[in-house]
Scaffold this motif. Structure first.
Motif, PDB file in Angstrom:
ATOM      1  N   LEU A   1       0.831  -1.202   0.000  1.00  0.00           N
ATOM      2  CA  LEU A   1       0.000   0.000   0.000  1.00  0.00           C
ATOM      3  C   LEU A   1       0.872   1.261   0.000  1.00  0.00           C
ATOM      4  CD1 LEU A   1      -2.922   1.043   0.101  1.00  0.00           C
ATOM      5  CD2 LEU A   1      -2.686   1.191   2.564  1.00  0.00           C
ATOM      6  N   THR A   2       1.938   1.236   0.804  1.00  0.00           N
ATOM      7  CA  THR A   2       2.833   2.399   0.849  1.00  0.00           C
ATOM      8  C   THR A   2       3.442   2.643  -0.534  1.00  0.00           C
ATOM      9  OG1 THR A   2       3.357   1.782   3.114  1.00  0.00           O
ATOM     10  CG2 THR A   2       4.744   3.449   2.135  1.00  0.00           C
ATOM     11  N   GLY A   3       3.875   1.573  -1.174  1.00  0.00           N
ATOM     12  CA  GLY A   3       4.462   1.676  -2.515  1.00  0.00           C
ATOM     13  C   GLY A   3       3.467   2.252  -3.506  1.00  0.00           C
ATOM     14  N   PHE A   4       2.223   1.795  -3.392  1.00  0.00           N
ATOM     15  CA  PHE A   4       1.161   2.269  -4.289  1.00  0.00           C
ATOM     16  C   PHE A   4       0.946   3.775  -4.117  1.00  0.00           C
ATOM     17  CE2 PHE A   4      -3.436   3.280  -4.534  1.00  0.00           C
ATOM     18  CZ  PHE A   4      -3.621   3.104  -5.893  1.00  0.00           C
ATOM     19  N   ILE A   5       0.835   4.203  -2.848  1.00  0.00           N
ATOM     20  CA  ILE A   5       0.573   5.629  -2.587  1.00  0.00           C
ATOM     21  C   ILE A   5       1.778   6.470  -3.032  1.00  0.00           C
ATOM     22  CG2 ILE A   5       0.053   7.363  -0.812  1.00  0.00           C
ATOM     23  CD1 ILE A   5      -1.185   5.011   0.842  1.00  0.00           C
ATOM     24  N   TYR A   6       2.974   5.984  -2.675  1.00  0.00           N
ATOM     25  CA  TYR A   6       4.186   6.742  -3.011  1.00  0.00           C
ATOM     26  C   TYR A   6       4.333   6.899  -4.530  1.00  0.00           C
ATOM     27  CZ  TYR A   6       8.975   8.430  -2.847  1.00  0.00           C
ATOM     28  OH  TYR A   6      10.096   9.197  -2.986  1.00  0.00           O
ATOM     29  N   SER A   7       3.950   5.848  -5.255  1.00  0.00           N
ATOM     30  CA  SER A   7       4.073   5.923  -6.721  1.00  0.00           C
ATOM     31  C   SER A   7       3.177   7.013  -7.301  1.00  0.00           C
ATOM     32  CB  SER A   7       3.733   4.571  -7.354  1.00  0.00           C
ATOM     33  OG  SER A   7       2.344   4.337  -7.250  1.00  0.00           O
ATOM     34  N   LYS A   8       2.108   7.369  -6.578  1.00  0.00           N
ATOM     35  CA  LYS A   8       1.188   8.397  -7.078  1.00  0.00           C
ATOM     36  C   LYS A   8       1.563   9.796  -6.598  1.00  0.00           C
ATOM     37  CE  LYS A   8      -1.819   5.305  -8.687  1.00  0.00           C
ATOM     38  NZ  LYS A   8      -1.505   4.795 -10.004  1.00  0.00           N
ATOM     39  N   VAL A   9       2.004   9.891  -5.329  1.00  0.00           N
ATOM     40  CA  VAL A   9       2.211  11.243  -4.786  1.00  0.00           C
ATOM     41  C   VAL A   9       3.672  11.678  -4.767  1.00  0.00           C
ATOM     42  CG1 VAL A   9       0.112  11.117  -3.378  1.00  0.00           C
ATOM     43  CG2 VAL A   9       2.284  10.490  -2.349  1.00  0.00           C
ATOM     44  N   GLY A  10       4.594  10.702  -4.750  1.00  0.00           N
ATOM     45  CA  GLY A  10       6.023  11.026  -4.814  1.00  0.00           C
ATOM     46  C   GLY A  10       6.557  11.807  -3.630  1.00  0.00           C
ATOM     47  N   ASP A  11       5.899  11.701  -2.495  1.00  0.00           N
ATOM     48  CA  ASP A  11       6.364  12.436  -1.319  1.00  0.00           C
ATOM     49  C   ASP A  11       6.211  11.518  -0.098  1.00  0.00           C
ATOM     50  OD1 ASP A  11       6.758  15.396  -0.042  1.00  0.00           O
ATOM     51  OD2 ASP A  11       5.435  14.175   1.202  1.00  0.00           O
ATOM     52  N   ARG A  12       7.297  11.360   0.627  1.00  0.00           N
ATOM     53  CA  ARG A  12       7.329  10.388   1.728  1.00  0.00           C
ATOM     54  C   ARG A  12       6.347  10.747   2.856  1.00  0.00           C
ATOM     55  NH1 ARG A  12       7.152   6.497   3.572  1.00  0.00           N
ATOM     56  NH2 ARG A  12       8.619   5.029   4.432  1.00  0.00           N
ATOM     57  N   GLU A  13       6.331  12.022   3.255  1.00  0.00           N
ATOM     58  CA  GLU A  13       5.467  12.434   4.371  1.00  0.00           C
ATOM     59  C   GLU A  13       3.985  12.334   3.995  1.00  0.00           C
ATOM     60  OE1 GLU A  13       6.383  13.128   7.538  1.00  0.00           O
ATOM     61  OE2 GLU A  13       8.340  12.485   6.801  1.00  0.00           O
TER      62      GLU A  13
END
Lengths: 47, 193
Positions: free
Chosen positions: B33-45
């Motif tokens: 899930l983290t990978g999925f979200i990060y791939s869309k928003v590109g921001d760790r926080e």
């Protein structure tokens, strides 16, 4: 077969949510109480 | 052999009050899930925030008893995350950051994936045809295919659940697909939408 050598092969880390985030979620789950009164659901957090 | 408890079982346990079940579910799907979200928003926080909001919504829905057990857990969670990402971009009136070159298609991130009525009918027909031909496959291939496609399990999880090696599971999946293609051709089924 040709081998591919990477200079930074150990720099790849798996993206994961922080342990603090997980702890928060578990605490949120434990504290969340839902009460139903006359068909209406009320949410309360018992910290 | 370690038998992994299925998501649906964990969901059931959590609804019955077992708090450890939600911990298991969060940990199991954390990186995906983290990978999925990060791939869309590109921001760790921001990823961290959306991850948190997603699971808060999951927890609320499960506790309310509003979760539909017919659906798969992970795709449902992904959908919640996807909607939260869209909400975030709408709220901040900006498009997602993307560093790629020309091949980037904005609609892959923010597109409306709902089908119109005609396409929905075609999709239902395809789904029902597929279910019929999957039943024609040998049982071991059917099992792997269902776990992989419908339950979204990794080959490692399939291997743990069925008691065969990962290579065997991979082989069964490969043969399942080959046989499916043959069945599609033999029955002149059109699987396009």
């Amino acid at each position: 077969m040709e081998k591919i050598y990477l200079k930074d092969k150990n720099k790849c880390t798996i993206v994961k949510a922080k342990p603090e985030t997980i702890e928060f979620l578990l605490a949120f789950s434990k504290s969340l109480q839902l009460t139903e009164v006359k068909g209406l659901q009320f949410e309360s957090n018992l910290n | 052999m370690v038998v992994q408890v299925e998501d649906s079982q964990l969901v059931k346990q959590y609804i019955q009050g077992d708090e450890r079940a939600i911990e298991a579910l969060i940990n199991r799907h954390n990186s995906r899930l983290t990978g999925f979200i990060y791939s869309k928003v590109g921001d760790r926080e921001l990823t961290e925030d959306i991850f948190q909001d997603t699971f808060m919504k999951v927890i609320r829905t499960l506790k309310k008893g509003a979760y539909n057990e017919e659906g798969k857990f992970l795709p449902w969670v992904m959908r919640i995350a996807h909607n939260l990402i869209i909400d975030y971009f709408r709220k901040h009136n900006r498009m997602p950051m993307y560093n790629s070159k020309e091949s980037y298609n904005i609609f892959s991130l923010l597109g409306d994936d709902k089908l119109d009525a005609e396409r929905q009918l075609i999709k239902e027909q395809i789904d029902s045809d597929l279910i019929k031909i999957i039943k024609e496959l040998p049982e071991d291939q059917q099992e792997v295919l269902e776990m992989r496609i419908y339950k979204d399990m990794s080959f490692k999880e399939i291997s743990n659940n069925t008691g065969v090696s990962i290579n065997t599971a991979l082989g069964r999946m490969r043969y399942a697909l080959i046989n499916l293609r043959k069945l599609v051709e033999a029955n002149s089924i059109v699987l396009t939408n």
